[in-house]
Design an enzyme around this catalytic site. Structure first.
Site, PDB file in Angstrom:
ATOM      1  N   HIS A   1       0.821  -1.211   0.000  1.00  0.00           N
ATOM      2  CA  HIS A   1       0.000   0.000   0.000  1.00  0.00           C
ATOM      3  C   HIS A   1       0.856   1.262   0.000  1.00  0.00           C
ATOM      4  O   HIS A   1       0.564   2.231  -0.674  1.00  0.00           O
ATOM      5  CB  HIS A   1      -0.887   0.028   1.249  1.00  0.00           C
ATOM      6  CG  HIS A   1      -2.202  -0.633   1.026  1.00  0.00           C
ATOM      7  ND1 HIS A   1      -2.635  -1.699   1.774  1.00  0.00           N
ATOM      8  CD2 HIS A   1      -3.174  -0.375   0.138  1.00  0.00           C
ATOM      9  CE1 HIS A   1      -3.819  -2.049   1.346  1.00  0.00           C
ATOM     10  NE2 HIS A   1      -4.183  -1.269   0.355  1.00  0.00           N
TER      11      HIS A   1
ATOM     12  N   GLU B   1       1.726 -13.580 -17.047  1.00  0.00           N
ATOM     13  CA  GLU B   1       2.558 -13.285 -15.876  1.00  0.00           C
ATOM     14  C   GLU B   1       2.958 -14.547 -15.127  1.00  0.00           C
ATOM     15  O   GLU B   1       3.521 -14.477 -14.039  1.00  0.00           O
ATOM     16  CB  GLU B   1       1.880 -12.263 -14.958  1.00  0.00           C
ATOM     17  CG  GLU B   1       0.457 -12.553 -14.604  1.00  0.00           C
ATOM     18  CD  GLU B   1      -0.200 -11.450 -13.772  1.00  0.00           C
ATOM     19  OE1 GLU B   1       0.488 -10.516 -13.313  1.00  0.00           O
ATOM     20  OE2 GLU B   1      -1.419 -11.544 -13.562  1.00  0.00           O
TER      21      GLU B   1
ATOM     22  N   ASP C   1       4.998 -10.177 -11.847  1.00  0.00           N
ATOM     23  CA  ASP C   1       4.754 -11.543 -11.411  1.00  0.00           C
ATOM     24  C   ASP C   1       5.561 -12.556 -12.219  1.00  0.00           C
ATOM     25  O   ASP C   1       5.970 -13.585 -11.694  1.00  0.00           O
ATOM     26  CB  ASP C   1       3.254 -11.871 -11.495  1.00  0.00           C
ATOM     27  CG  ASP C   1       2.532 -11.400 -10.239  1.00  0.00           C
ATOM     28  OD1 ASP C   1       3.036 -11.682  -9.132  1.00  0.00           O
ATOM     29  OD2 ASP C   1       1.498 -10.727 -10.361  1.00  0.00           O
TER      30      ASP C   1
ATOM     31  N   CYS D   1       3.055  -4.503 -19.199  1.00  0.00           N
ATOM     32  CA  CYS D   1       2.606  -3.551 -18.181  1.00  0.00           C
ATOM     33  C   CYS D   1       3.290  -3.739 -16.826  1.00  0.00           C
ATOM     34  O   CYS D   1       2.880  -3.133 -15.846  1.00  0.00           O
ATOM     35  CB  CYS D   1       1.090  -3.600 -18.025  1.00  0.00           C
ATOM     36  SG  CYS D   1       0.498  -5.165 -17.387  1.00  0.00           S
TER      37      CYS D   1
HETATM   38  C1  PEP Z   1       2.558  -7.627 -13.094  1.00  0.00           C
HETATM   39  O1  PEP Z   1       2.465  -8.659 -12.425  1.00  0.00           O
HETATM   40  O2  PEP Z   1       3.533  -7.352 -13.794  1.00  0.00           O
HETATM   41  C2  PEP Z   1       1.474  -6.621 -13.073  1.00  0.00           C
HETATM   42  C3  PEP Z   1       1.508  -5.576 -13.873  1.00  0.00           C
HETATM   43  O3  PEP Z   1       0.470  -6.770 -12.188  1.00  0.00           O
HETATM   44  P1  PEP Z   1       0.584  -6.452 -10.628  1.00  0.00           P
HETATM   45  O4  PEP Z   1       1.847  -5.682 -10.405  1.00  0.00           O
HETATM   46  O5  PEP Z   1      -0.637  -5.702 -10.270  1.00  0.00           O
HETATM   47  O6  PEP Z   1       0.613  -7.833 -10.041  1.00  0.00           O
HETATM   48 MG    MG Z   2       0.633  -9.291 -11.547  1.00  0.00          MG
END
Ligand code: PEP
Ligand code: MG
Length: 586
Positions: A191, A433, A457, A504
């Protein structure tokens, strides 16, 4: 002088003064009070609760105006709790029954409340444990006066040092005085990290030993770009960082000029730059920096900032707000990615034995169909208002994606029957991921309309390194050859099957990776809005042939260290300003 390395979660470099927020959950000693003085204890309790509520009302208003409606809900929940007789009644009763001080009654009642919440089967309640601790500390501070009280008289350049920070602490600091955060615990997705980024305040987490070493009033440098802090820096180090801050300011001004420029390589290839957001209010920053849309809306924050589970209208309201702000630009809504690190913020929560490998993301959705369908209804309704895409997190097998799509179509039929408009052709995509998804990208390409590679991930699962565990943070890197190979395979499969692919994860916003990602064939990247212009700067300085050559060279290396060093060197040659003057590289 002491350098401690942590995890950079919010960019920027600042020099300031240490302010330690001692959040140790200390035991309040049981002190009995004579019967004649009990009335005073009741009055003290009422005064502390009234003071806490007015503080929270103020915080809610400030957060609402600075960050928007969603984050402000944290405080609405806190106010609701403190105004609820079912919480305050038992505290008053405990004062009378055990003839104890108000603080002891508060402490013991909150302890049992946390125990009750922790045992609840419903994860939405378990996520509230941190909020309960937060409330306990607030009320106790008014009763016994704590160090936190001094926050009101902070110096102008305060750097908050804590073991960990709760969401309301992070959002509640006086932004005109707090210039950075640094914590022992946490990771990129804690957070603290997310709120700090939304606030635009530099932050480093995962510093492990920092609170044991820092002392109030000490001079400290927080390097939110590199993830390091320097305690008691010597004059030469201070001067170097002052120089860096100056050149960084000039660099930022230069970058601001790029906000309106096209994201295009020197040989004319357009690279789509989109934003990752947690709250609809972040779209303003995204558009200011020239973002072309939202590549990732992390909707789980709707769950983490609400007292109750969000209703269909709560979802719809948030999506509608985004669509309106985006004015025709695309909005990619990821269905709730709950589980793992996104619901285990509470230290005392009963966790799964292995939450990252447990019931999270799409698995959680498929096991909580009512919740899932409700969100999908809201997404589909929103799709009638503007270009919306829906994306599923952590897909690991084809059955999951087929099931998820079936549910989408089922919800579509319901809406059709109810004559509620939606976009029947809404693009349905998935996050890549998990290594299984990357390895089978060609198979998944037949199932979906687009891919978004989530390196955060993907790194965790490929390298078997917990992304929020500061003890193994040095092993966590998207520059590992295995991760790069999986990205390459995914992009190749996507291109072969003509499935649009974006990336992303945090690597998308790290300029060190830009050339490599273009060289691997990516033409769309989604990142924290504030870093868009820096990435654009690299894009506008390179051509695709050079990037492809770099990617081939990177493919010949066998270690993360070699790859990182090579990519850093090549990026530095293009934007030296982004690297100049940093003392913590060595
Ligand atoms: C990721 O896993 O790269 C992702 C963009 O999602 P999060 O960071 O929300 O797990
Ligand atoms: Mg993720």
């Amino acid at each position: 002088m002491e350098v401690i390395q942590g995890i950079p979660v919010s960019p920027g470099v600042v020099i300031g003064t240490v302010f330690v927020v001692d959040d140790a959950r200390r035991r309040i000693p049981r002190r009995t009070v004579s019967a004649s003085l009990l009335t005073r204890e009741h009055e003290r309790l009422d005064e502390a609760i009234t003071a806490s509520v007015s503080e929270l009302v103020k915080l809610r208003e400030e957060t609402e105006s600075q960050l928007g409606h969603e984050p402000a809900k944290i405080f609405a929940f806190h106010i609701g709790m403190l105004s609820d007789r079912t919480l305050t009644g038992p505290i008053h009763a405990a004062i009378d029954k055990h003839k104890v001080t108000a603080e002891y009654a508060v402490w013991s009642e909150f302890q049992s409340l946390v125990r009750r919440f922790s045992k609840m089967g419903d994860s939405a309640f378990r996520t509230k444990v941190d909020d309960i601790w937060d409330l306990e500390r607030r009320v106790l501070r008014h009763l016994i006066g704590e160090h936190m009280g001094k926050l009101a008289s902070l110096k102008d350049d305060a750097i908050i040092i804590a073991r960990d920070l709760t969401p309301s602490q992070t959002a509640g600091f006086d932004r005109s005085k707090v210039v950075a955060f640094a914590t022992d615990a946490g990771g990129l997705t804690s957070h603290t990290a997310i709120v700090a980024r939304a606030l635009g305040i530099p932050a480093v987490v995962g510093l492990e030993v920092l609170t044991g070493h820092a002392v109030d009033g000490q001079i400290i440098i927080v390097d939110g770009d590199r993830g390091a802090i320097i305690l008691d820096p010597d004059e030469a180090t201070l001067e170097r960082h002052r120089g860096y801050i100056r050149s960084n300011r000039a660099f930022r001004l230069l970058l601001d000029q790029l906000d309106k420029e096209e994201s295009v390589t020197t040989d004319g290839v357009h690279i789509g730059l989109l934003g990752n957001i947690e709250f609809p209010s972040e779209i303003d920053t995204l558009l200011r920096h020239g973002g072309e849309g939202v590549g990732l809306f992390r909707t789980e924050f709707l769950y983490l900032t609400n007292h109750d589970e969000p209703s269909e209208d709560n979802h719809f309201g948030a999506y509608k707000a985004c669509i309106e702000s985006l004015q025709g630009r695309p909005l990619t809504i990821r269905t709730m990615d709950l589980g793992s690190d996104k619901q285990t913020q509470g230290q005392f929560e009963i966790a799964e034995r292995n939450p990252a490998l447990g019931c999270r993301s799409i698995r959680y959705c498929l096991q909580n169909l009512d919740m899932f369908r409700l969100q999908l209804r809201a997404i589909l309704r929103a799709s009638a208002l503007g270009p919306v895409k829906v994306m599923f997190p952590l897909v690991t097998n084809t059955l999951e994606i087929r099931q998820a799509k079936m549910i989408v179509h089922d919800v579509m039929e319901d809406l059709e029957e109810e004559q509620i408009p939606f976009d029947r052709g809404i693009p349905i995509g998935m996050m890549v991921e998990a290594p299984s998804a990357a390895v089978m990208a060609a198979t998944f390409a037949r199932e979906v309309d687009f891919f978004s590679i989530g390196t955060n991930d993907l790194v965790q699962y490929t390298l078997a390194v917990d992304r929020i565990n500061e003890r193994v943070a040095s092993l966590y890197s998207a520059a590992h050859p295995a991760v790069i190979r999986l990205i390459k395979e995914t992009v190749r499969a996507a291109r072969r099957h003509k499935v649009p692919v974006s990336l992303c994860g945090e690597a998308a916003g790290n300029t060190m990776y830009t050339m490599l990602l273009l060289g691997l064939g990516l033409r769309s990247l989604s990142m924290t809005p504030s870093v868009i212009s820096e990435v654009k700067r690299v894009i506008r300085s390179v051509d695709i042939t050079t990037c492809e050559r770099l990617a081939r060279k990177v493919g010949s290396f066998d270690s993360e260290r070699q790859i990182s060093a090579y990519m850093r060197e090549k990026t530095k040659a293009i934007i030296p300003e982004a690297f100049d003057g940093r003392s913590v590289e060595s």
